[in-house]
Motif scaffolding. Structure first.
Motif, PDB file in Angstrom:
ATOM      1  N   TYR A   7       0.839  -1.207   0.000  1.00 26.33           N
ATOM      2  CA  TYR A   7       0.000   0.000   0.000  1.00 26.33           C
ATOM      3  C   TYR A   7       0.870   1.252   0.000  1.00 26.33           C
ATOM      4  O   TYR A   7       0.567   2.229  -0.682  1.00 26.33           O
ATOM      5  CB  TYR A   7      -0.927   0.029   1.215  1.00 26.33           C
ATOM      6  N   GLU A  33       2.390   1.793  -3.391  1.00 23.62           N
ATOM      7  CA  GLU A  33       1.371   2.227  -4.350  1.00 23.62           C
ATOM      8  C   GLU A  33       0.904   3.652  -4.080  1.00 23.62           C
ATOM      9  O   GLU A  33       0.044   4.167  -4.784  1.00 23.62           O
ATOM     10  CB  GLU A  33       0.163   1.277  -4.305  1.00 23.62           C
ATOM     11  N   LYS A  81     -11.900  -3.183  -0.080  1.00 24.67           N
ATOM     12  CA  LYS A  81     -11.509  -4.499  -0.612  1.00 24.67           C
ATOM     13  C   LYS A  81     -12.601  -5.517  -0.348  1.00 24.67           C
ATOM     14  O   LYS A  81     -12.916  -6.343  -1.211  1.00 24.67           O
ATOM     15  CB  LYS A  81     -10.189  -4.964   0.016  1.00 24.67           C
ATOM     16  N   ILE A  93      -7.363  -2.961  -6.285  1.00 28.22           N
ATOM     17  CA  ILE A  93      -6.401  -1.959  -5.817  1.00 28.22           C
ATOM     18  C   ILE A  93      -6.444  -0.700  -6.693  1.00 28.22           C
ATOM     19  O   ILE A  93      -6.492   0.413  -6.153  1.00 28.22           O
ATOM     20  CB  ILE A  93      -4.983  -2.557  -5.743  1.00 28.22           C
ATOM     21  N   LYS A 148      -7.291   2.965  -5.278  1.00 28.75           N
ATOM     22  CA  LYS A 148      -6.405   4.118  -5.473  1.00 28.75           C
ATOM     23  C   LYS A 148      -7.174   5.295  -6.062  1.00 28.75           C
ATOM     24  O   LYS A 148      -6.961   6.439  -5.675  1.00 28.75           O
ATOM     25  CB  LYS A 148      -5.235   3.734  -6.379  1.00 28.75           C
TER      26      LYS A 148
END
Length: 80
Positions: free
Chosen positions: A29, A32, A64, A70, A74
């Motif tokens: 995480y 990212e 999630k 993901i 984001k």
């Protein structure tokens, strides 16, 4: 644990203890750009704002669980 919960900033290892998340997950995480952190120049340890980051991890877990990927998570974070 009390000292961790009283701290304004925590390490990724302390976030693992607080949230029950895996280290590799939180590291991913972070890489990212989903978990903002501060890094002192003389010390390369990443420091996370405890309350803000724990809330974000809980939110990511909820997204999630609702089936978002993901990249979709984001996008949701970037829309804040």
């Amino acid at each position: 644990m009390e000292a961790i919960l009283a701290s304004e900033h925590v390490s990724i290892g302390e976030l693992v203890r607080i949230t029950g998340s895996r280290y590799s997950t939180l590291k991913h995480y972070t890489e990212e750009g989903m978990l903002p952190f501060e890094q002192a120049e003389e010390n390369l340890t990443r420091r996370y704002k405890r309350e803000e980051t724990v809330a974000r991890i809980i939110w990511i877990k909820e997204l999630k669980a609702s089936g978002l990927s993901i990249p979709q998570i984001k996008e949701a974070i970037d829309a804040l």
